[in-house]
Design a protein around this motif. Structure first.
Motif, PDB file in Angstrom:
ATOM      1  N   PRO A   1       0.826  -1.202   0.000  1.00 36.22           N
ATOM      2  CA  PRO A   1       0.000   0.000   0.000  1.00 36.22           C
ATOM      3  C   PRO A   1       0.866   1.260   0.000  1.00 36.22           C
ATOM      4  O   PRO A   1       1.941   1.284   0.591  1.00 36.22           O
ATOM      5  N   ASP A   2       0.398   2.291  -0.672  1.00 39.87           N
ATOM      6  CA  ASP A   2       1.111   3.565  -0.695  1.00 39.87           C
ATOM      7  C   ASP A   2       0.080   4.684  -0.811  1.00 39.87           C
ATOM      8  O   ASP A   2      -0.420   4.976  -1.887  1.00 39.87           O
ATOM      9  N   ALA A   3      -0.207   5.293   0.339  1.00 37.81           N
ATOM     10  CA  ALA A   3      -1.241   6.332   0.377  1.00 37.81           C
ATOM     11  C   ALA A   3      -0.821   7.598  -0.353  1.00 37.81           C
ATOM     12  O   ALA A   3      -1.653   8.467  -0.609  1.00 37.81           O
ATOM     13  N   SER A   4       0.451   7.730  -0.697  1.00 38.61           N
ATOM     14  CA  SER A   4       0.923   8.932  -1.383  1.00 38.61           C
ATOM     15  C   SER A   4       0.869   8.806  -2.906  1.00 38.61           C
ATOM     16  O   SER A   4       1.301   9.727  -3.606  1.00 38.61           O
ATOM     17  N   LEU A   5       0.351   7.695  -3.417  1.00 40.42           N
ATOM     18  CA  LEU A   5       0.350   7.506  -4.871  1.00 40.42           C
ATOM     19  C   LEU A   5      -0.395   8.626  -5.588  1.00 40.42           C
ATOM     20  O   LEU A   5       0.107   9.172  -6.582  1.00 40.42           O
ATOM     21  N   LEU A   6      -1.585   8.989  -5.106  1.00 43.81           N
ATOM     22  CA  LEU A   6      -2.347  10.036  -5.775  1.00 43.81           C
ATOM     23  C   LEU A   6      -1.569  11.350  -5.822  1.00 43.81           C
ATOM     24  O   LEU A   6      -1.558  12.036  -6.834  1.00 43.81           O
ATOM     25  N   PHE A   7      -0.928  11.690  -4.717  1.00 41.91           N
ATOM     26  CA  PHE A   7      -0.155  12.931  -4.689  1.00 41.91           C
ATOM     27  C   PHE A   7       0.950  12.892  -5.727  1.00 41.91           C
ATOM     28  O   PHE A   7       1.211  13.885  -6.418  1.00 41.91           O
ATOM     29  N   ASN A   8       1.606  11.760  -5.873  1.00 40.89           N
ATOM     30  CA  ASN A   8       2.713  11.648  -6.824  1.00 40.89           C
ATOM     31  C   ASN A   8       2.242  11.625  -8.273  1.00 40.89           C
ATOM     32  O   ASN A   8       3.065  11.734  -9.193  1.00 40.89           O
ATOM     33  N   LEU A   9       0.937  11.501  -8.483  1.00 42.70           N
ATOM     34  CA  LEU A   9       0.359  11.557  -9.825  1.00 42.70           C
ATOM     35  C   LEU A   9      -0.269  12.924 -10.106  1.00 42.70           C
ATOM     36  O   LEU A   9      -0.972  13.100 -11.094  1.00 42.70           O
ATOM     37  N   SER A  10       0.009  13.898  -9.245  1.00 46.26           N
ATOM     38  CA  SER A  10      -0.664  15.195  -9.326  1.00 46.26           C
ATOM     39  C   SER A  10       0.205  16.256  -9.999  1.00 46.26           C
ATOM     40  O   SER A  10       1.364  16.017 -10.351  1.00 46.26           O
TER      41      SER A  10
ATOM     42  N   ASP B   1      13.237   5.864   9.227  1.00 40.42           N
ATOM     43  CA  ASP B   1      12.851   4.998   8.108  1.00 40.42           C
ATOM     44  C   ASP B   1      11.681   4.103   8.490  1.00 40.42           C
ATOM     45  O   ASP B   1      10.750   3.911   7.697  1.00 40.42           O
ATOM     46  N   ALA B   2      11.717   3.561   9.691  1.00 42.55           N
ATOM     47  CA  ALA B   2      10.640   2.662  10.143  1.00 42.55           C
ATOM     48  C   ALA B   2       9.316   3.411  10.244  1.00 42.55           C
ATOM     49  O   ALA B   2       8.262   2.901   9.824  1.00 42.55           O
ATOM     50  N   ASP B   3       9.349   4.624  10.797  1.00 44.05           N
ATOM     51  CA  ASP B   3       8.123   5.410  10.909  1.00 44.05           C
ATOM     52  C   ASP B   3       7.555   5.746   9.532  1.00 44.05           C
ATOM     53  O   ASP B   3       6.344   5.655   9.302  1.00 44.05           O
ATOM     54  N   LEU B   4       8.420   6.140   8.604  1.00 44.75           N
ATOM     55  CA  LEU B   4       7.953   6.545   7.286  1.00 44.75           C
ATOM     56  C   LEU B   4       7.448   5.356   6.480  1.00 44.75           C
ATOM     57  O   LEU B   4       6.488   5.488   5.709  1.00 44.75           O
ATOM     58  N   THR B   5       8.075   4.198   6.648  1.00 45.18           N
ATOM     59  CA  THR B   5       7.591   2.993   5.969  1.00 45.18           C
ATOM     60  C   THR B   5       6.228   2.592   6.510  1.00 45.18           C
ATOM     61  O   THR B   5       5.312   2.242   5.744  1.00 45.18           O
ATOM     62  N   ALA B   6       6.071   2.675   7.839  1.00 46.07           N
ATOM     63  CA  ALA B   6       4.776   2.334   8.446  1.00 46.07           C
ATOM     64  C   ALA B   6       3.687   3.295   7.975  1.00 46.07           C
ATOM     65  O   ALA B   6       2.552   2.883   7.703  1.00 46.07           O
ATOM     66  N   ALA B   7       4.019   4.562   7.864  1.00 46.12           N
ATOM     67  CA  ALA B   7       3.039   5.543   7.397  1.00 46.12           C
ATOM     68  C   ALA B   7       2.630   5.262   5.958  1.00 46.12           C
ATOM     69  O   ALA B   7       1.458   5.365   5.599  1.00 46.12           O
ATOM     70  N   ALA B   8       3.604   4.886   5.128  1.00 47.62           N
ATOM     71  CA  ALA B   8       3.322   4.606   3.718  1.00 47.62           C
ATOM     72  C   ALA B   8       2.447   3.372   3.553  1.00 47.62           C
ATOM     73  O   ALA B   8       1.665   3.283   2.599  1.00 47.62           O
ATOM     74  N   ASN B   9       2.577   2.430   4.473  1.00 54.63           N
ATOM     75  CA  ASN B   9       1.835   1.172   4.369  1.00 54.63           C
ATOM     76  C   ASN B   9       0.461   1.237   5.006  1.00 54.63           C
ATOM     77  O   ASN B   9      -0.293   0.263   4.961  1.00 54.63           O
ATOM     78  N   SER B  10       0.119   2.348   5.619  1.00 54.87           N
ATOM     79  CA  SER B  10      -1.170   2.485   6.291  1.00 54.87           C
ATOM     80  C   SER B  10      -2.126   3.296   5.442  1.00 54.87           C
ATOM     81  O   SER B  10      -1.725   4.263   4.779  1.00 54.87           O
TER      82      SER B  10
END
Length: 508
Positions: free
Chosen positions: A148-157, A440-449
């Motif tokens: 999962p990557d909740a930032s995908l939409l932002f990166n397509l903007s 890194d662990a915090d940012l990976t967890a955020a990306a996967n949520s």
């Protein structure tokens, strides 16, 4: 400050003959920019001018509104049937500037070129969670994710992403073909970029026929060109004192509003004294950011405690972060602890800051040099035209530099892009080579949520780590200031500082 006042005074006394003459084509709008875009292909261009001008040539799948929420653009709608699948439905009335219809295969090509190694680009890291992309039919794109990557939409903007014609290679930036409101006509390095109106633009034909982006690195010269009328627009180019002077000049007007662009200092944490975070903290304590905002920005900027714009949903509360108001005694203690005592000449250590020729950044560096001197830090200034400066920055050839994040900081994934251990250039923007496993662990967890409240918790923790370690210093969010001639109307400043106002601007 003497330099600032002198520069402002020059507006009334320098001979206007030093400026370029007015353009022969009266329907051409001349807009001043500080530097040439490095690459108008949005897959490759990461500097401000590449993203701002490139966004007029290319279209993204989605666009951000004033609250940084994603709205339909090339994609009329999308759904996520499961955490690892995104389905985008495209408009059917979009054409590239060469007449070719834009289809799902073009979107697939654009994304695949970012992840298959055919392009060497820092933007590829933003799509590292993408497993594959397919065109289900001519107007349907399916993106399969590894995670999962909740930032995908932002990166397509907008500003970050633009759909290119299938088959486009790494040389597209030399003569870009997009589907945006303006067509590329020509470019000359360190001189100009010329765009023509796209008469077939699906979202409405722009009113402006032609825009010439004139490269003027010197702010005084830029102000003189506006005063003479040989240029029409300058967006966030001039110092605030110059803006204040020009808003009273005949034939000129100023549009202003709060901005989301953040200025920052960044440290190369692999370089000498800067390996010790106490030295970085001491630099933060030696600075008087409030005084700089008052002197350089005329109080037209908000102090930053984080890279995220004020009011952002993932912003950590300032009182929860380590803070560094000016405190020379604390700076001295930190430098003593780090092993840098005061020398006979009053100097504890010497450092170098690299900057571009941008006038506001030069003024910042001069004031910073004076402030750090009071803490026993001798700061040497190294200024270069933007291309050389930016090349050094991306290659890690610096100790300290000053730049600004434009648009990218509107999504909390900026912390991973700027400070993640797997985001060293060319895979990202971690130019200072900072590495912290907990971050890194915090940012990976955020990306996967996918839960916003859960993601916010991880991002807040990340901001606390960065505030304590100080791999960089967020400085301030300046207001957007657009100076323009009164022959150009309907200009509205956007929070991101983009050039979107050219889509709706008109000539009298």
């Amino acid at each position: 400050m003497r330099r600032l006042l002198a520069a402002t005074g020059l507006l009334g006394c320098l001979p206007l003959a030093s400026c370029r003459s007015a353009p022969e084509n009266g329907r051409t709008v001349v807009m001043i920019v500080e530097s040439s875009p490095n690459n108008l292909d949005l897959r490759l261009g990461t500097d401000a001018q590449s993203e701002r001008i490139g966004s007029l040539v290319f279209d993204p799948l989605v666009r951000k509104d004033e609250h940084f929420e994603m709205q339909p653009w090339l994609a009329t709608r999308w759904e996520q049937p499961d955490p690892l699948t995104w389905i985008f439905h495209l408009r059917s009335d979009v054409y590239f500037h060469n007449g070719q219809p834009l289809a799902a295969a073009d979107v697939v090509w654009t994304i695949e070129s970012l992840i298959d190694g055919s392009l060497i680009t820092s933007k590829g890291g933003a799509f590292s969670a993408v497993a594959s992309v397919e065109a289900r039919d001519p107007l349907t794109v399916v993106i399969h994710m590894k995670r999962p990557d909740a930032s995908l939409l932002f990166n397509l903007s907008d500003g970050l992403f633009g759909v290119v014609p299938r088959g486009s290679g790494r040389d597209l930036g030399q003569h870009p073909i997009g589907s945006g409101p303006f067509r590329f006509e020509s470019a000359e390095q360190d001189k100009e970029v010329v765009l023509d109106r796209n008469d077939r633009y699906w979202a409405g034909t722009p009113k402006l026929e032609r825009v010439l982006f004139s490269v003027v690195p010197d702010a005084v010269t830029a102000a003189l060109e506006l005063k003479k009328g040989s240029a029409d627009i300058a967006s966030n180019v001039l110092t605030l004192d110059m803006v204040h002077t020009l808003e009273h000049a005949p034939g000129l007007a100023v549009e202003a509003g709060p901005g989301s662009t953040v200025y920052y200092l960044n440290f190369n944490v692999t370089q000498g004294p800067l390996r010790d975070r106490r030295v970085r903290q001491a630099i933060a304590c030696a600075m008087d950011r409030t005084a700089i905002v008052r002197a350089v920005w005329r109080d037209q900027a908000r102090l930053a405690t984080t890279l995220l714009p004020p009011g952002h949903w993932a912003e950590a509360r300032p009182e929860t972060l380590a803070r560094y108001p000016q405190d020379l005694a604390r700076a001295a203690r930190l430098l003593d602890e780090a092993g840098f005592p005061v020398g006979k000449d009053g100097v504890r250590l010497g450092l170098e800051i690299k900057i571009s020729t941008d006038e506001t950044t030069r003024l910042l560096a001069i004031v910073l040099q004076q402030q750090l001197r009071a803490a026993g830090i001798r700061l040497t200034l190294r200024s270069a035209e933007f291309g050389t400066f930016y090349s050094d920055v991306t290659r890690g050839v610096f100790q300290i530099y000053s730049l600004k994040w434009i648009g990218s900081n509107e999504d909390p994934d900026i912390f991973r892009y700027a400070y993640g251990s797997d985001r060293f250039p060319p895979k990202g923007g971690n130019r200072g080579r900072y590495s912290n496993p907990k971050l890194d662990a915090d940012l990976t967890a955020a990306a996967n949520s996918s839960e916003e409240s859960t993601r916010k918790g991880y991002f807040v923790d990340a901001q606390k780590i960065l505030a304590e370690d100080v791999p960089g210093i967020p400085l301030w969010f300046p207001n957007n200031e657009i100076v323009h001639t009164q022959r150009v109307t309907k200009i509205v400043a956007s929070g991101s500082g983009s050039y979107d106002f050219l889509r709706t601007a008109e000539l009298k």
